[in-house]
Every structure is written in structure tokens, then in C-alpha cells.
Write a protein that holds these residues in place. Structure first.
Motif, short mmCIF file in Angstrom:
data_model
loop_
_atom_site.label_atom_id
_atom_site.label_comp_id
_atom_site.label_asym_id
_atom_site.label_seq_id
_atom_site.Cartn_x
_atom_site.Cartn_y
_atom_site.Cartn_z
N SER A 61 0.81 -1.22 0.00
CA SER A 61 0.00 0.00 0.00
C SER A 61 0.84 1.27 0.00
O SER A 61 0.33 2.36 0.24
CB SER A 61 -0.92 0.00 1.22
N GLY A 62 2.14 1.12 -0.29
CA GLY A 62 3.05 2.26 -0.25
C GLY A 62 3.91 2.24 0.99
O GLY A 62 3.55 1.62 2.01
N VAL A 63 5.06 2.86 0.94
CA VAL A 63 6.02 2.88 2.06
C VAL A 63 6.43 4.32 2.36
O VAL A 63 6.83 5.06 1.45
CB VAL A 63 7.27 2.04 1.73
N MET A 64 6.32 4.71 3.63
CA MET A 64 6.75 6.04 4.05
C MET A 64 8.27 6.04 4.14
O MET A 64 8.85 5.58 5.14
CB MET A 64 6.12 6.41 5.39
N GLU A 65 8.91 6.56 3.11
CA GLU A 65 10.36 6.43 3.01
C GLU A 65 11.13 7.28 4.00
O GLU A 65 12.33 7.07 4.20
CB GLU A 65 10.81 6.75 1.59
N ASP A 66 10.46 8.25 4.66
CA ASP A 66 11.17 9.09 5.64
C ASP A 66 11.06 8.56 7.06
O ASP A 66 11.50 9.21 8.01
CB ASP A 66 10.66 10.53 5.58
N HIS A 67 10.47 7.36 7.24
CA HIS A 67 10.43 6.77 8.57
C HIS A 67 11.86 6.50 9.05
O HIS A 67 12.71 6.08 8.25
CB HIS A 67 9.63 5.47 8.54
N PRO A 68 12.17 6.73 10.33
CA PRO A 68 13.54 6.52 10.82
C PRO A 68 14.12 5.14 10.52
O PRO A 68 15.33 5.02 10.29
CB PRO A 68 13.40 6.74 12.33
N ALA A 69 13.27 4.12 10.50
CA ALA A 69 13.77 2.77 10.23
C ALA A 69 14.02 2.52 8.75
O ALA A 69 14.65 1.52 8.40
CB ALA A 69 12.76 1.74 10.75
#
Length: 405
Positions: A61-69
Motif C-alpha cells: 500500500s506504499g512505504v513512508m520512506e522518511d520513517h527513521p527505520a
């Protein structure tokens, strides 16, 4: 091809509270690691491989690329769902972000290729008009996503999703897309499904030939009650209370065959980093050969058993020979030896058998029609007082779709 609508149901159920870090793996794994680290043998596996140089395509469903991990580790590909949602929307990237973090928890030096093919909504489907371009190409979002991942350098494809209904979930085009990936040397993994405590329905893409279907275990090593029981199950991985990244920047534990698939995809990334020449068949064979095999052997419950990441990575260095390559037929002229009957002919139809079956079928049809008419006649003569329930058309099929695994 009739383009099927796709939807997401966040079946990875959130538990209450945030769990602290229970580190059993090296510091590169930013997502907190719980019991799954010990169950998979991650510490020993990551001493052999970290997934260097590998790209895992997360079709989700998409990936939040700015997540710390995830920061610096995600490449965002096309949005094949084309439903108008964008990063920051509550229905964008919740499930996909969690799955990407689970892949990197196992293979911290791998990269993620995010391809959006589902959303996180429980009750919404994309407007078919928004999908007109894909429809004209004859592709579903999942089919297009698989092909894009292969053409853009994916070493592993992870699909923590599945079909959400009993009818018409098989797609010849999607199956062909899986074949395209396998022929290109890209292993394909999918979640087995979360209907084990319900209707236990067959789920695709897990059911497609060549896909490594991953069931879910609970902390004691047995099947999680929701994990679908099916003969297509190949292996199993932890799927209960798995700490995963959220699309709002934090972490939460989730349940499902979704995280089980993502963790397994991470193991495959470790294996391929150890031996980049591994074929999809060899990946499958090594995973199966090195499982923590249940006492009763392989079964539809957990396939051939829970994955042993350390053993799988070690065995990847010397895999069994891949004997699945196409080979020319070198036998007799006709397959139907020894009588020599050509394969393009068949015996004459036995008319007596055919007529007997036709008569029996006709008689049965007459009896069925008569019974229906009799029941309908009886209902007209003796109406039942009081509410009758829904008045919509009988037998209407529920909307088709896909849900996160």
C-alpha cells in the motif's frame, strides 16, 4: 482481461501499546525486534549476511520512506492503484510501511523498492475510471507491479496481500506475471492468508505455482489460529505481535501472515546476498530443507515448518542443483506408448454411455425445476407475516478484492 478491483483490509491487527526494544539482532535493525529474532535465529544468520546489495520489492500500500527505520533505504516506484491517495493520507502506506520495516529487520543492509498495488482501506475500492489506462493494457495492478519490480532490479518480491473472496480470484495474467519473475531469477513470496479461523479460503497470489507461500506461527512455534491452512503452504515464519513501523513515524506490534511473509522475504535477501546465483527453485528448496521440521513432518498447517534463517543462509552457499530448466523431449514419437496411439487422436465416443448420462441429467433438471416451482407456489399461497429481511437480489456476490495478508 476483466480488471478486478483491489482493496485493502488491515488484517495485521494492532495490539495495544508500544513494545520496548528486545534486541536480539545487530544494531542496524532499527525496528524493535521481539520473539521473532530468536525464533528465526536472526543473530546467527546476520553474522553470515546482512542482505548487502539486495533489493526487495514490497508490493503493498506504499512505504513512508522518511520513517527513521527506512530512511535512505527506499525507492518509490509507480502507484499502480491510481486511486488518488498520496503519502500522508491515513489510507496510504500503513501496511506497506510495516512490511518494509519487517524486511529490513531481517536484512538491514538490503534496499526496498516500493510498488503500490493495494490501499489500506477496509471498504473502498478504486474507481474503475482511474484505472482505465491499466485496463486498456490488460493488466491488474498486481500484474503490473510484479512486472515493474522485475524490470527495475528487484532481487526478491514480497507480497503480503491476498484475495478476499471465494470466487474468481485466480488470474491467468497474474500467474503469468509470477512466471515472468521466476524466469528472470526473482523469487516471489506471498502471505498464505488470514482465514484459518474463518472460511479458510484459498488466497492468491499465494496459490500461484512457484510462489513461496508463508504461513504464520505464534511464540510457541505452532500455527497462529488465523493462518490459512492449505496445501500450497511452503514454510512458516513468526506472525503474532511483530513490532513494525507505522506510517506516522512510530512502531506497533501487528499480527498476520503479512509480517510472516515480510520476515521470510528478508531471509531470502540474506540468502541471495550470500549466494547471488541462487535460483528461485534453489531458494525454495533450501528454505524447505532447513526448516525446523514439525514432529509430524510437513503438512497443510505450516508447510514444511518454521524457517531457520541461520541454517538457510549457511546452506545457500552450496545449494542443491536446479533441475527445473526446460528440456527437449527425447522419448518415443507418441506419449501414449506402447500402443502407439498418436497424442492428437482419441477413441470414438461411446454413444450409449453419453445417452445414459444425458437422459439422467435431463431428468434431474426436470425434477429440480418442478421442485422450485412447487416451493414458489407454496410461498405465494401462504405468505409469512412479519419482516422478511433484506430485499436485494438473491445470490449477489460480494465485491472482489485484495487485502493485506
Amino acid at each position: 482481461m476483466k480488471l478486478r478491483t483491489i482493496r485493502a483490509t488491515c488484517t495485521a491487527v494492532a495490539l495495544t501499546g508500544l513494545l520496548g526494544t528486545l534486541a536480539t539482532t545487530p544494531a542496524q535493525a532499527a525496528t524493535p525486534v521481539g520473539w521473532e529474532g530468536q525464533a528465526l535465529g536472526l543473530s546467527a544468520a546476520q553474522q553470515q549476511s546482512q542482505g548487502e546489495g539486495m533489493t526487495v520489492a514490497v508490493l503493498d500500500s506504499g512505504v513512508m520512506e522518511d520513517h527513521p527505520a527506512l530512511k535512505g533505504k527506499v525507492t518509490t516506484g509507480p502507484d499502480f492503484l491510481q486511486d488518488g491517495l498520496e503519502p500522508g493520507d491515513p489510507k496510504w502506506g500503513e501496511h506497506g510501511t510495516a512490511m518494509a520495516s519487517d524486511v529490513l529487520k531481517v536484512a538491514p543492509k538490503a534496499k526496498i523498492l516500493s510498488v503500490r498495488v493495494i490501499d489500506d482501506s477496509d471498504d473502498e475500492t478504486p474507481d474503475i475510471k482511474d484505472l482505465e489506462e491499466l485496463r486498456n493494457q490488460g493488466k491488474s495492478p498486481l500484474e503490473a507491479g510484479i512486472q515493474y519490480a522485475v524490470d527495475h532490479g528487484a532481487d526478491v518480491i514480497s507480497m503480503s496481500l491476498g484475495s478476499s473472496d471465494w470466487f474468481n480470484t485466480y488470474s491467468a495474467e497474474e500467474s503469468a506475471a509470477v512466471d515472468y519473475a521466476l524466469l528472470a531469477g526473482v523469487p516471489v513470496l506471498a502471505s498464505a492468508g488470514n482465514s484459518g479461523d474463518g472460511l479458510n479460503s484459498t488466497s492468491y497470489p499465494a496459490g500461484y505455482a512457484g510462489v513461496i507461500a508463508v504461513a504464520a506461527t505464534q511464540p510457541n512455534g505452532t500455527r497462529a489460529e488465523f493462518s490459512t491452512v492449505h496445501t500450497y503452504n511452503d514454510v512458516a515464519a513468526p506472525g503474532v505481535a511483530i513490532n513494525s513501523a507505522t506510517n506516522t513515524g512510530g512502531y506497533k506490534p501487528v499480527n498476520g501472515t503479512s509480517p510472516a511473509c515480510a520476515l521470510a522475504a528478508g531471509v531470502v535477501a540474506l540468502m541471495k546476498a550470500k549466494n547471488p546465483k541462487l535460483t528461485p527453485t534453489q531458494v525454495n528448496d533450501v528454505l524447505i530443507a532447513t526448516t525446523n521440521r514439525p514432529a509430524g513432518g510437513g503438512s497443510a498447517l505450516l508447510g514444511y515448518g518454521p524457517i531457520n534463517a541461520a541454517a538457510a543462509v549457511k546452506a545457500s552457499a552450496s545449494p542443491p542443483k536446479d533441475e527445473t530448466a526446460p528440456a527437449a523431449y527425447e522419448g518415443k514419437e507418441h506419449f501414449a506408448t506402447p500402443d502407439g496411439t498418436p497424442k492428437d487422436t482419441h477413441p470414438e465416443l461411446e454413444q450409449s454411455v453419453f445417452m445414459t448420462g444425458a437422459v439422467a441429467a435431463g431428468a434431474g433438471l426436470v425434477l429440480l425445476i418442478g421442485g422450485v416451482l412447487l416451493v414458489r407456489s407454496g410461498r405465494r399461497r401462504a405468505p409469512t407475516p412479519g419482516p422478511m429481511g433484506p430485499t436485494g437480489p438473491a445470490g449477489m456476490m460480494p465485491p472482489q478484492g485484495r487485502y493485506p495478508g
